[in-house]
Design a protein around this motif. Structure first.
Motif, PDB file in Angstrom:
ATOM      1  N   VAL A 105       0.770  -1.229   0.143  1.00 40.66           N
ATOM      2  CA  VAL A 105       0.145  -0.065   0.032  1.00 40.66           C
ATOM      3  C   VAL A 105       0.829   1.274  -0.150  1.00 40.66           C
ATOM      4  CG1 VAL A 105      -1.638   1.222   1.301  1.00 40.66           C
ATOM      5  CG2 VAL A 105      -1.874  -1.206   0.793  1.00 40.66           C
ATOM      6  N   GLU A 106       1.854   1.208   0.780  1.00 37.59           N
ATOM      7  CA  GLU A 106       2.703   2.344   0.936  1.00 37.59           C
ATOM      8  C   GLU A 106       3.294   2.710  -0.470  1.00 37.59           C
ATOM      9  OE1 GLU A 106       6.875   4.211   3.033  1.00 37.59           O
ATOM     10  OE2 GLU A 106       5.559   2.497   4.257  1.00 37.59           O
ATOM     11  N   LYS A 107       4.088   1.672  -0.847  1.00 33.12           N
ATOM     12  CA  LYS A 107       4.791   1.846  -2.305  1.00 33.12           C
ATOM     13  C   LYS A 107       3.505   2.242  -3.632  1.00 33.12           C
ATOM     14  CE  LYS A 107       6.932  -1.868  -2.299  1.00 33.12           C
ATOM     15  NZ  LYS A 107       8.342  -2.166  -2.611  1.00 33.12           N
ATOM     16  N   ILE A 108       2.617   1.958  -3.508  1.00 37.67           N
ATOM     17  CA  ILE A 108       1.428   2.352  -4.349  1.00 37.67           C
ATOM     18  C   ILE A 108       1.076   3.815  -4.388  1.00 37.67           C
ATOM     19  CG2 ILE A 108      -0.596   1.501  -5.705  1.00 37.67           C
ATOM     20  CD1 ILE A 108       0.402  -1.477  -4.840  1.00 37.67           C
ATOM     21  N   ALA A 109       0.827   3.924  -3.108  1.00 41.58           N
ATOM     22  CA  ALA A 109       0.326   5.162  -2.718  1.00 41.58           C
ATOM     23  C   ALA A 109       1.213   6.178  -2.939  1.00 41.58           C
ATOM     24  CB  ALA A 109       0.148   5.525  -1.172  1.00 41.58           C
ATOM     25  N   ARG A 110       2.723   6.043  -2.827  1.00 45.75           N
ATOM     26  CA  ARG A 110       3.783   6.871  -3.318  1.00 45.75           C
ATOM     27  C   ARG A 110       3.654   6.996  -4.781  1.00 45.75           C
ATOM     28  NH1 ARG A 110       7.720   8.429   0.420  1.00 45.75           N
ATOM     29  NH2 ARG A 110       7.492   7.488   2.447  1.00 45.75           N
ATOM     30  N   CYS A 111       3.404   6.276  -5.695  1.00 41.14           N
ATOM     31  CA  CYS A 111       3.614   6.068  -6.975  1.00 41.14           C
ATOM     32  C   CYS A 111       2.147   7.018  -7.426  1.00 41.14           C
ATOM     33  CB  CYS A 111       3.360   4.860  -7.679  1.00 41.14           C
ATOM     34  SG  CYS A 111       5.058   3.790  -7.330  1.00 41.14           S
ATOM     35  N   ALA A 116       1.405   8.315 -11.049  1.00 45.05           N
ATOM     36  CA  ALA A 116       1.095   7.134 -11.741  1.00 45.05           C
ATOM     37  C   ALA A 116      -0.313   6.925 -11.954  1.00 45.05           C
ATOM     38  CB  ALA A 116       2.014   6.302 -11.016  1.00 45.05           C
ATOM     39  N   VAL A 117      -0.625   6.122 -12.910  1.00 47.22           N
ATOM     40  CA  VAL A 117      -2.120   5.833 -13.135  1.00 47.22           C
ATOM     41  C   VAL A 117      -2.147   4.240 -12.852  1.00 47.22           C
ATOM     42  CG1 VAL A 117      -2.471   7.348 -15.073  1.00 47.22           C
ATOM     43  CG2 VAL A 117      -1.794   5.158 -15.573  1.00 47.22           C
ATOM     44  N   GLY A 118      -1.156   3.598 -12.616  1.00 48.53           N
ATOM     45  CA  GLY A 118      -1.018   2.086 -12.211  1.00 48.53           C
ATOM     46  C   GLY A 118       0.335   1.788 -11.909  1.00 48.53           C
ATOM     47  N   VAL A 119       0.499   0.900 -11.008  1.00 46.65           N
ATOM     48  CA  VAL A 119       1.486   0.201 -10.671  1.00 46.65           C
ATOM     49  C   VAL A 119       1.770  -1.441 -10.848  1.00 46.65           C
ATOM     50  CG1 VAL A 119       3.165  -0.127  -8.478  1.00 46.65           C
ATOM     51  CG2 VAL A 119       1.921   1.859  -8.754  1.00 46.65           C
ATOM     52  N   ILE A 120       3.048  -1.773 -11.395  1.00 46.12           N
ATOM     53  CA  ILE A 120       3.260  -3.190 -11.300  1.00 46.12           C
ATOM     54  C   ILE A 120       4.635  -3.479 -10.510  1.00 46.12           C
ATOM     55  CG2 ILE A 120       4.275  -5.079 -12.796  1.00 46.12           C
ATOM     56  CD1 ILE A 120       2.956  -3.560 -15.348  1.00 46.12           C
TER      57      ILE A 120
END
Length: 196
Positions: A105-111, A116-120
Motif C-alpha cells: 500500500v505504501e509503495k503504490i500510494a507513493r507512486c 502514476a495511473v497504475g503500478v506493477i
C-alpha cells in the motif's frame, strides 16, 4: 410437484442475484470476479510477451479501462518506499517497483502521489518463476485509487535487465489483456516462467 430442497433454492437465489448484479447493476466485473490480470509488453521487442499478474486483493481499484501503448517507467528508488526522485517521468504512466522495504500500500500510494495511473510490483526474488503473491492492505488507513498488479520475480528482473541493456527508461505496455480473445498461436509467454 415435489418439494424443492432449501439448499437448492438458496443456490438459485444467490445465482439469480449474482446474474442481476453482472447484467444490470453498474458494478465493474473486477469487483465481482477475483482473477489474474494479463498485460503485454509491446516494446522493447525482446521482452514482447504476455505476462500474468495478480491484482491487489483489498485496496486500490481494478482496471476500469484499457491502457494501450502506455509507458511502464521504472521507479527511482526501485523499491518505491521513499520519495520518488523521478515523479515528472511517472505522471500519467504505469510504474515498475520492486517488492520489499515497505508495504504494498505504501509503495503504490507513493507512486499514485507522483501521478502514476497504475503500478506493477515485481517480486524481489529473481528465482521466483511461478508464485504470485497476494497484495493485501496493511490496515494503516492509506487510501489508494489506482490499479496495481503483482508479477513474479523472474519477469520483473528480465524486464528491468532488458531496459538497462537497451538504455531505456521505460517499456510500452497494453493492460489489461483479455486472453480469451487472443488466438492461441499468438500467445507468447516469457520463456523463463511457467505461469501463463
Amino acid at each position: 410437484m415435489g418439494v424443492i430442497d432449501s439448499s437448492w433454492l438458496e443456490f438459485l437465489l444467490s445465482f439469480s442475484f449474482l446474474l442481476y448484479v453482472i447484467l444490470c447493476a453498474e458494478i465493474p466485473a473486477w469487483k465481482i470476479f477475483d482473477h489474474d490480470v494479463y498485460f503485454k509488453i509491446v516494446d522493447p521487442a525482446e521482452i514482447g510477451y504476455y505476462y500474468r499478474a495478480s491484482p491487489a486483493k483489498n485496496f486500490g481499484r481494478g482496471f476500469d479501462r484499457y491502457y494501450e501503448h502506455s509507458l511502464l517507467v521504472v521507479a527511482d528508488p526501485l523499491s518505491g518506499c521513499s520519495d520518488l526522485v523521478n515523479p515528472f517521468k511517472l505522471q500519467g504512466h504505469f510504474v515498475l517497483v520492486e517488492r520489499g522495504e515497505c508495504s504494498f500500500v505504501e509503495k503504490i500510494a507513493r507512486c499514485e502521489a507522483a501521478g502514476a495511473v497504475g503500478v506493477i510490483v515485481y517480486d524481489n526474488n529473481p528465482d521466483n518463476r511461478s508464485n504470485l503473491v497476494a497484495m493485501i492492505d496493511d490496515d494503516r488507513g492509506v487510501e489508494v485509487n489506482i490499479p496495481s498488479i503483482f508479477i513474479v520475480g523472474s519477469d520483473g528482473f528480465h524486464i528491468l535487465r532488458a531496459l538497462e541493456r537497451n538504455s531505456l527508461e521505460s517499456a510500452i505496455i497494453n493492460v489489461p489483456i483479455n486472453m480469451t480473445y487472443v488466438p492461441e498461436h499468438q500467445i507468447r509467454q516469457p520463456p523463463w516462467t511457467n505461469i501463463l
